[in-house]
Design a protein around this motif. Structure first.
Motif, short mmCIF file in Angstrom:
data_model
loop_
_atom_site.label_atom_id
_atom_site.label_comp_id
_atom_site.label_asym_id
_atom_site.label_seq_id
_atom_site.Cartn_x
_atom_site.Cartn_y
_atom_site.Cartn_z
N MET A 1 0.84 -1.20 0.00
CA MET A 1 0.00 0.00 0.00
C MET A 1 0.87 1.23 0.00
SD MET A 1 -2.98 1.10 2.65
CE MET A 1 -3.95 -0.28 2.07
N ASN A 2 0.43 2.23 -0.67
CA ASN A 2 1.17 3.48 -0.79
C ASN A 2 1.17 4.21 0.54
OD1 ASN A 2 2.35 5.79 -1.59
ND2 ASN A 2 0.76 6.39 -3.06
N GLN A 3 2.34 4.44 1.12
CA GLN A 3 2.46 5.19 2.36
C GLN A 3 3.10 6.52 2.04
OE1 GLN A 3 1.10 3.95 5.03
NE2 GLN A 3 0.60 2.12 3.87
N GLN A 4 2.40 7.62 2.25
CA GLN A 4 2.89 8.90 1.76
C GLN A 4 3.79 9.64 2.72
OE1 GLN A 4 2.65 9.93 -1.28
NE2 GLN A 4 1.76 7.94 -1.64
N THR A 5 3.66 9.41 4.01
CA THR A 5 4.52 10.12 4.95
C THR A 5 4.64 9.35 6.24
OG1 THR A 5 4.81 12.12 6.25
CG2 THR A 5 2.56 11.48 5.79
N SER A 6 5.82 9.40 6.82
CA SER A 6 6.04 8.70 8.08
C SER A 6 6.07 9.65 9.25
CB SER A 6 7.38 7.94 8.02
OG SER A 6 8.45 8.84 7.82
N TRP A 7 5.83 10.95 9.00
CA TRP A 7 5.92 11.93 10.08
C TRP A 7 4.91 11.72 11.19
CZ3 TRP A 7 10.25 14.11 10.70
CH2 TRP A 7 11.06 14.41 9.61
N ASP A 128 -5.19 13.55 15.25
CA ASP A 128 -3.75 13.33 15.24
C ASP A 128 -3.04 14.62 14.85
OD1 ASP A 128 -1.44 11.89 15.56
OD2 ASP A 128 -1.76 10.55 13.85
N ARG A 129 -1.73 14.66 15.05
CA ARG A 129 -0.92 15.82 14.67
C ARG A 129 -0.06 15.48 13.45
NH1 ARG A 129 -3.95 19.39 16.32
NH2 ARG A 129 -4.01 19.91 18.53
N GLY A 130 0.15 16.48 12.61
CA GLY A 130 0.90 16.33 11.38
C GLY A 130 0.15 17.04 10.27
N PRO A 131 0.60 16.97 9.04
CA PRO A 131 1.86 16.36 8.60
C PRO A 131 3.03 17.31 8.81
CG PRO A 131 0.67 17.22 6.72
CD PRO A 131 -0.22 17.45 7.92
N PHE A 132 4.22 16.75 9.00
CA PHE A 132 5.40 17.57 9.22
C PHE A 132 6.31 17.51 8.00
CE2 PHE A 132 4.04 18.59 13.31
CZ PHE A 132 3.49 17.45 13.87
N VAL A 133 5.67 17.59 6.84
CA VAL A 133 6.36 17.64 5.55
C VAL A 133 6.06 19.00 4.93
CG1 VAL A 133 6.51 16.63 3.25
CG2 VAL A 133 6.18 15.15 5.24
N LYS A 134 7.06 19.63 4.39
CA LYS A 134 6.91 20.98 3.83
C LYS A 134 5.80 21.03 2.78
CE LYS A 134 9.62 24.74 1.77
NZ LYS A 134 10.95 25.13 1.24
N ASN A 135 5.00 22.08 2.87
CA ASN A 135 3.94 22.38 1.90
C ASN A 135 2.74 21.43 1.97
OD1 ASN A 135 5.43 24.55 0.85
ND2 ASN A 135 6.53 23.20 -0.56
N ARG A 136 2.60 20.67 3.06
CA ARG A 136 1.40 19.85 3.24
C ARG A 136 0.62 20.36 4.44
NH1 ARG A 136 3.48 13.64 2.06
NH2 ARG A 136 4.56 14.12 0.11
N ILE A 137 -0.71 20.34 4.34
CA ILE A 137 -1.53 20.90 5.41
C ILE A 137 -2.34 19.85 6.16
CG2 ILE A 137 -1.71 23.11 4.21
CD1 ILE A 137 -4.64 22.31 3.53
N LEU A 138 -2.50 18.65 5.58
CA LEU A 138 -3.39 17.66 6.18
C LEU A 138 -2.93 16.26 5.81
CD1 LEU A 138 -6.14 17.85 7.81
CD2 LEU A 138 -7.27 17.32 5.64
N ASP A 139 -2.97 15.35 6.79
CA ASP A 139 -2.73 13.93 6.55
C ASP A 139 -4.04 13.19 6.78
OD1 ASP A 139 -0.44 12.86 5.52
OD2 ASP A 139 0.61 12.68 7.43
N LEU A 140 -4.53 12.51 5.76
CA LEU A 140 -5.82 11.84 5.82
C LEU A 140 -5.67 10.36 6.12
CD1 LEU A 140 -7.09 13.44 2.52
CD2 LEU A 140 -8.09 13.91 4.76
N SER A 141 -6.69 9.79 6.74
CA SER A 141 -6.74 8.34 6.89
C SER A 141 -6.94 7.71 5.52
CB SER A 141 -7.90 7.94 7.81
OG SER A 141 -9.14 8.25 7.19
N PHE A 142 -6.68 6.41 5.43
CA PHE A 142 -6.86 5.71 4.16
C PHE A 142 -8.29 5.86 3.64
CE2 PHE A 142 -8.52 1.78 2.22
CZ PHE A 142 -7.80 1.78 1.04
#
Length: 247
Positions: A1-7, A128-142
């Motif tokens: 499965m595609n995992q986009q960020t580990s932050w 949850d808290r995140g994402p801590f990747v530059k230029n991203r505002i939201l990390d969504l559930s699958f």
């Protein structure tokens, strides 16, 4: 499965230490094949999640309120790698629920998220808290990423609008969105098909995003959430990205 960020894992580890003490060194078992047990109510907000925190040298102070909050930017998603682990709120992450990670919005804030590339919309709860990747505002559930058509590409440009810290869904009537089209005739054909299948009050709903009109098809209507959920199970067979919305 595609995992986009580990932050999000960083915040998961930090909060695990805060919430379970010496258990932070113990590996948490993850069941990738089975959803977490359903919850009957929104979990309480943990006090630690509203404190100022620092990640990778950057300090963040959670907002006291999400009233009138809107934001546009890039969203990503995280899935099975974190399924079953603790989120920053102390809640167990369930990739099959509609949740999200945001850096500063209050926990349990409900958001309406719109994919600006295809017009698809879903609702998520911040846990949850995140994402801590530059230029991203939201990390969504699958599941939320699936609703929005983001699983394949991994990221998308979205608009988020805060609805508040609701513990229940809006009152009805409810609909199931089964598609979003740039060609009106295609939307009309699907709407007619829904009506023929017994969803007599099905409708098309236009929205304009950056000068592009998208024609959403809403099957329904349904007086209760339970009725809408039953219909969603049936409609998802032919339209896997279907989801419930309320007027």
């Amino acid at each position: 499965m595609n995992q986009q960020t580990s932050w999000p894992a960083l915040l998961i580890t930090i909060m695990a230490c805060l919430l379970v003490g010496t258990g932070c060194g113990q590996k948490i078992a993850v069941d990738h094949g089975r959803p977490a047990p359903p919850r009957t109510s929104t979990p309480p907000k943990h006090k630690a999640t509203q404190k100022t925190y620092t990640v990778m040298g950057q300090t963040y102070t959670p907002l006291p309120s999400a009233t009138n909050y809107t934001e546009t930017g890039i969203a990503s998603w995280y899935g099975s790698k974190f399924h079953g682990r603790l989120t920053a709120s102390g809640e167990v992450y369930d990739m099959h629920q509609r949740t999200a990670a945001h850096r500063v919005l209050p926990m349990q804030t409900w958001l309406t998220v719109t994919n600006l590339d295809n017009g698809k919309t879903t609702r998520v709860r911040v846990n949850d808290r995140g994402p801590f990747v530059k230029n991203r505002i939201l990390d969504l559930s699958f599941q939320a990423a699936k609703d929005l058509g983001i699983v394949g590409p991994g990221t998308a440009r979205v608009r988020i609008q805060a609805e508040g810290t609701r513990t229940t869904w809006l009152t009805g009537p409810f609909y199931v969105q089964v598609g979003s089209f740039t060609i009106k005739d295609n939307a009309l054909k699907v709407c007619s098909k829904m009506q023929q299948q017994g969803y007599a009050q099905s409708r098309i709903h236009p929205i304009n995003l950056n000068g592009q009109t998208f024609w959403q098809v809403h099957a329904g209507s349904f007086a209760t959430m339970a009725d809408a959920q039953s219909a969603l199970k049936r409609l998802a067979v032919q339209s896997p990205s279907s989801f419930i919305l309320a007027d």
